[in-house]
Design an enzyme around this catalytic site. Structure first.
Site, PDB file in Angstrom:
ATOM      1  N   GLU A  46       0.850  -1.192   0.000  1.00 15.65           N
ATOM      2  CA  GLU A  46       0.000   0.000   0.000  1.00 15.65           C
ATOM      3  C   GLU A  46       0.885   1.242   0.000  1.00 15.65           C
ATOM      4  OE1 GLU A  46      -2.974   0.122   3.089  1.00 15.65           O
ATOM      5  OE2 GLU A  46      -3.666   2.115   2.491  1.00 15.65           O
TER       6      GLU A  46
ATOM      7  N   ASN B  39      -6.681   1.626   2.681  1.00 15.04           N
ATOM      8  CA  ASN B  39      -7.401   2.889   2.817  1.00 15.04           C
ATOM      9  C   ASN B  39      -6.977   3.897   1.742  1.00 15.04           C
ATOM     10  OD1 ASN B  39      -8.593   1.750   5.063  1.00 15.04           O
ATOM     11  ND2 ASN B  39      -7.259   2.775   6.533  1.00 15.04           N
TER      12      ASN B  39
ATOM     13  N   ASN C  51     -12.161  -0.934  -0.972  1.00 20.73           N
ATOM     14  CA  ASN C  51     -11.526  -1.427   0.249  1.00 20.73           C
ATOM     15  C   ASN C  51     -12.327  -1.015   1.470  1.00 20.73           C
ATOM     16  OD1 ASN C  51      -9.062  -2.384   1.881  1.00 20.73           O
ATOM     17  ND2 ASN C  51      -9.296  -0.273   2.605  1.00 20.73           N
ATOM     18  N   GLU C  52     -12.639  -1.981   2.316  1.00 24.71           N
ATOM     19  CA  GLU C  52     -13.273  -1.720   3.627  1.00 24.71           C
ATOM     20  C   GLU C  52     -14.328  -0.616   3.560  1.00 24.71           C
ATOM     21  OE1 GLU C  52     -10.268  -1.185   6.689  1.00 24.71           O
ATOM     22  OE2 GLU C  52      -9.709  -3.282   6.585  1.00 24.71           O
TER      23      GLU C  52
ATOM     24  N   TYR D 102      -6.804  -8.484  12.092  1.00 26.84           N
ATOM     25  CA  TYR D 102      -5.523  -8.199  12.741  1.00 26.84           C
ATOM     26  C   TYR D 102      -5.664  -8.537  14.217  1.00 26.84           C
ATOM     27  CZ  TYR D 102      -4.502  -5.391   8.553  1.00 26.84           C
ATOM     28  OH  TYR D 102      -4.289  -4.966   7.271  1.00 26.84           O
TER      29      TYR D 102
ATOM     30  N   GLU E  74      -6.396  -9.154   3.982  1.00 28.02           N
ATOM     31  CA  GLU E  74      -5.563  -8.466   4.979  1.00 28.02           C
ATOM     32  C   GLU E  74      -5.558  -9.324   6.233  1.00 28.02           C
ATOM     33  OE1 GLU E  74      -6.028  -4.261   5.744  1.00 28.02           O
ATOM     34  OE2 GLU E  74      -6.658  -3.896   3.672  1.00 28.02           O
TER      35      GLU E  74
ATOM     36  N   GLN F 182       1.407  -6.146   5.773  1.00 26.34           N
ATOM     37  CA  GLN F 182       1.753  -5.841   4.399  1.00 26.34           C
ATOM     38  C   GLN F 182       3.124  -6.449   4.103  1.00 26.34           C
ATOM     39  OE1 GLN F 182       0.969  -1.709   3.400  1.00 26.34           O
ATOM     40  NE2 GLN F 182      -1.065  -1.758   4.342  1.00 26.34           N
TER      41      GLN F 182
HETATM   42  O1  AHR Z   1      -3.118  -2.568   6.354  1.00 24.51           O
HETATM   43  C1  AHR Z   1      -3.342  -1.333   6.978  1.00 24.51           C
HETATM   44  C2  AHR Z   1      -4.771  -0.840   6.820  1.00 24.51           C
HETATM   45  O2  AHR Z   1      -5.623  -1.700   7.515  1.00 24.51           O
HETATM   46  C3  AHR Z   1      -5.338  -0.830   5.419  1.00 24.51           C
HETATM   47  O3  AHR Z   1      -5.029   0.326   4.727  1.00 24.51           O
HETATM   48  C4  AHR Z   1      -6.811  -0.922   5.660  1.00 24.51           C
HETATM   49  O4  AHR Z   1      -7.489  -1.554   4.607  1.00 24.51           O
HETATM   50  C5  AHR Z   1      -6.922  -1.670   6.970  1.00 24.51           C
HETATM   51  O5  AHR Z   1      -7.788  -1.039   7.847  1.00 24.51           O
END
Ligand code: AHR
Length: 510
Positions: free
Chosen positions: A34, A79, A179-180, A251, A299, A356
Site C-alpha cells: 500500500e 485505505n 476497500n473496507e 488483525y 488483509e 503488508q
Molecule cells: O493494512 C493497513 C490498513 O488496515 C489498510 O489500509 C486498511 O485496509 C486496513 O484497515
C-alpha cells in the site's frame, strides 16, 4: 490464566489421504503493498540506494521477497485506494502531481505508480491484484483503469499506456472492488445497500470490458464491527452473480498482558472464516445460485493497532514511519497459527494477502540507505509458501487444553498437514500454544505414504520477546529439532513451548 506445570499429555491426530479438505491455491501466499508509510518509498523503491537497480527498486528487498515466496500482491491500498487517482501515477514522472493522501495524512509524490508497480511484479514474479477506488470514484473510473491496463491498443487509454512504455497489456486478472467500504474511517464510506449496488454495477461494467476477470467484493473490515455478517449478506444479495470472492480482514494483538488469549487468536480467525462461509452459502441458498463465492482473506497479520492509534499522526510528511511494528517470537507463533487457520480452510479461502510486505506491519524491514532484514514472521510464511502446497488433509486433533480469558478452553496444539499426491510427501505445520511446557505430538500416519522424517524446523526462543532488529538482524532464525522419529507408521515429536514447527516427511520411493 492457567499453564500446565508438568509436561502435558500428548496431542494426537491421524492422517489419511482419503480425508482431504482441498487443494492449496497458490494465491493463498499473497501479500499487500500500500502507499502507506515506507512500504513503497524507501521500502521497495529507493533510487540512489546502493542496492537499487536502474528503476530504483531495491534489489536486496526484491531478493528477500523472492525468498519469502510471495505469489500475489494487492495494490495500491488499503485505505489509500479510496482516494486514489490512478492517472496521477502514470506517464512521465516530472509531470505527475504531488497530492495529499487523506487516508494516512501523508504527501504522495506519485513517483512510484502503476507502471513501476507492474515492473516490480514482473521482477519478483508476483501476480498483481489491483484495487479500484470506490470511495471517491466509481464505475467509469474503474472501467477506464481496466482499459488502460488490459486493453491491447487502439483506444485513447490503451494507447496512452503504450505511449508510457508498456506495449503489452498488463493482463491484470484479479481486482478488488474498493476497500473496507463498511468502515466509517474510509473515504467515501457507504452503507451495505449503497456499496452492494455500486459493487454490482462496477463489476458488471468491468466484465463488459473483460468477462473473465476475478472480482472481489468488500466484506467487513473485521468481524468485530457491528454490521458484520449483515453487511456480507446485503452486499452479496446485490452482487452475487457479478463477483467471485468476498474479502475478509483480521488483525490481532496482545492486549492487557493476556498472552494466553493472544496465542489463541486463530480460534477467532477460524470462527470468522466459518461465519463468512456460512453467510455466503446462506445467500447462495436464498438466490438458488449454483456458483459458490470463495473467500479472499486479503488483509491478515499481527498488528499492534492500539499503539498505531496512540501515535502522533503525521503532518503531511512524505513516506513517514508508520505502523512499523517489530515482531517477537510470540508474534511469529501467533502469525504461524494464522497461516494454519488459512490452510485449514483451503477449500474456501482461495486467496489471501499478508498485510503488508515491507516496513508497514511487515515481514521485511529496511533502513533508508541501509540494510534490509527479516522479521520473525518472515520464517513461518516462507516455510509455508514453499512447502504448504498440494492438498490439505483433515486434522482432527485430540489435544490437551488450556484456559483463556477470551476464548475459554483452547487446544494447546494448532495444526494442519498438506500432501503432494504425486510423491506422497507430507508436511505438517504445528504450533504449541503452551508458554511453559513442551507438547508431545503423536501422529498416526496409517493413511499416508510418508516414510521418513526429512526435517523438523522450529521457531522458538528461550526469550519469547526476542526479535530481529537493525542492530541484530539475525537474532531469531529457525533451528532444527532433535528427537523427531517415524517408526512403524507413527511420528513422535516434542514441540517446544511457544513454538512454530514445520515437519517434512519424505514420500514413497520410486
Ligand atoms: O493494512 C493497513 C490498513 O488496515 C489498510 O489500509 C486498511 O485496509 C486496513 O484497515
Amino acid at each position: 490464566m492457567s499453564h500446565p506445570s508438568t509436561t502435558p499429555a500428548a496431542a494426537r491426530f491421524t492422517l489419511d489421504s482419503a480425508f482431504g479438505i482441498g487443494d492449496v491455491h497458490p494465491r493463498l501466499y499473497g501479500s499487500f503493498v500500500e502507499h502507506l508509510g515506507r512500504c513503497v518509498y524507501t521500502g521497495i523503491y529507493e533510487p540512489g540506494h546502493p542496492a537499487a537497480d536502474a528503476d530504483g527498486l531495491r534489489q536486496d528487498v526484491l531478493e528477500l521477497i523472492r525468498e519469502l515466496g510471495v505469489t500475489t500482491v494487492r495494490y495500491p491500498g488499503g485505505n489509500f485506494v479510496s482516494g486514489y487517482r490512478w492517472e496521477d501515477s502514470v506517464g512521465p514522472r516530472e509531470e505527475r502531481p504531488t497530492r495529499l493522501d487523506l487516508a494516512w495524512r501523508s504527501t504522495e509524490t506519485n513517483e512510484f505508480g502503476l507502471g513501476e508497480f507492474m515492473d516490480f511484479c514482473a521482477k519478483t514474479g508476483m501476480e498483481p491484484m489491483m484495487a479500484v477506488n470506490l470511495g471517491t470514484r466509481g464505475v467509469e473510473d474503474a472501467v477506464r483503469l481496466l482499459e488502460y491496463s488490459n486493453h491491447p491498443g487502439g483506444t485513447e487509454l490503451s494507447d496512452r499506456r503504450i505511449a508510457h512504455g508498456a506495449k503489452e497489456p498488463y493482463g491484470i486478472k484479479m481486482w478488488c472492488l474498493g476497500n473496507e467500504m463498511d468502515g466509517p474511517w474510509q473515504i467515501g464510506h457507504k452503507t451495505a445497500e449503497e456499496y452492494g449496488r455500486l459493487a454490482a454495477e462496477t463489476a458488471r461494467a468491468m466484465r463488459m470490458v473483460e468477462p473473465d476477470l476475478e472480482l472481489v467484493a468488500c466484506g467487513s473490515s473485521g468481524s468485530g464491527i457491528s454490521t458484520f455478517a449483515a453487511w456480507e449478506a446485503t452486499v452479496l444479495e446485490a452482487a452475487y452473480d457479478q463477483v467471485d470472492h468476498v474479502s475478509l480482514h483480521a488483525y490481532y494483538e496482545e492486549t492487557d498482558g493476556d498472552r494466553d488469549s493472544f496465542l489463541a487468536s486463530a480460534v477467532d480467525m477460524e470462527h470468522f472464516i466459518e461465519s463468512v462461509v456460512a453467510t455466503c452459502d446462506h445467500v447462495r441458498a436464498r438466490l438458488k445460485a449454483k456458483k459458490r463465492i470463495n473467500l479472499s482473506f486479503d488483509e491478515w497479520n499481527v498488528w499492534y493497532m492500539s499503539r498505531s492509534e496512540a501515535a502522533t499522526p503525521p503532518d503531511w510528511d512524505k513516506a513517514p514511519r508508520l505502523l512499523e511494528d517489530s515482531y517477537s517470537v510470540t508474534d511469529a507463533v501467533v502469525f504461524g497459527s494464522m497461516v494454519i487457520a488459512l490452510l485449514r480452510h483451503a477449500d474456501r479461502v482461495t486467496a489471501a494477502s499478508l498485510a503488508q510486505l515491507v516496513n508497514v506491519i511487515a515481514p521485511i524491514m529496511t533502513e533508508p540507505g541501509g540494510q534490509a532484514w527479516r522479521q520473525t514472521t518472515f520464517f513461518p510464511f516462507a516455510q509455508a509458501a514453499q512447502y504448504g502446497r498440494g492438498r490439505v488433509l483433515r486434522v482432527e486433533a485430540d489435544s490437551p487444553m488450556y484456559t483463556t480469558a477470551k476464548f475459554g478452553e483452547v487446544p494447546l496444539l494448532h495444526a494442519t498437514a498438506v500432501t503432494d499426491d504425486e510423491t506422497g510427501e507430507v508436511t505438517v505445520f504445528a504450533v504449541n500454544r503452551g508458554q511453559t511446557s513442551a507438547l508431545p505430538l503423536v501422529i498416526d500416519l496409517r493413511g499416508v505414504e510418508a516414510r521418513a522424517v526429512e526435517e523438523h524446523l522450529v521457531l522458538a526462543d528461550a526469550d519469547p520477546e526476542a526479535r530481529n532488529t537493525l542492530d541484530q538482524p539475525d537474532r531469531v532464525t529457525p533451528h532444527s529439532a532433535t528427537g523427531t522419529t517415524l517408526t512403524d507408521g507413527v511420528l513422535r515429536a516434542e514441540l517446544e513451548p511457544l513454538s512454530w514447527n514445520m515437519i517434512r516427511l519424505t514420500g514413497r520411493q520410486d
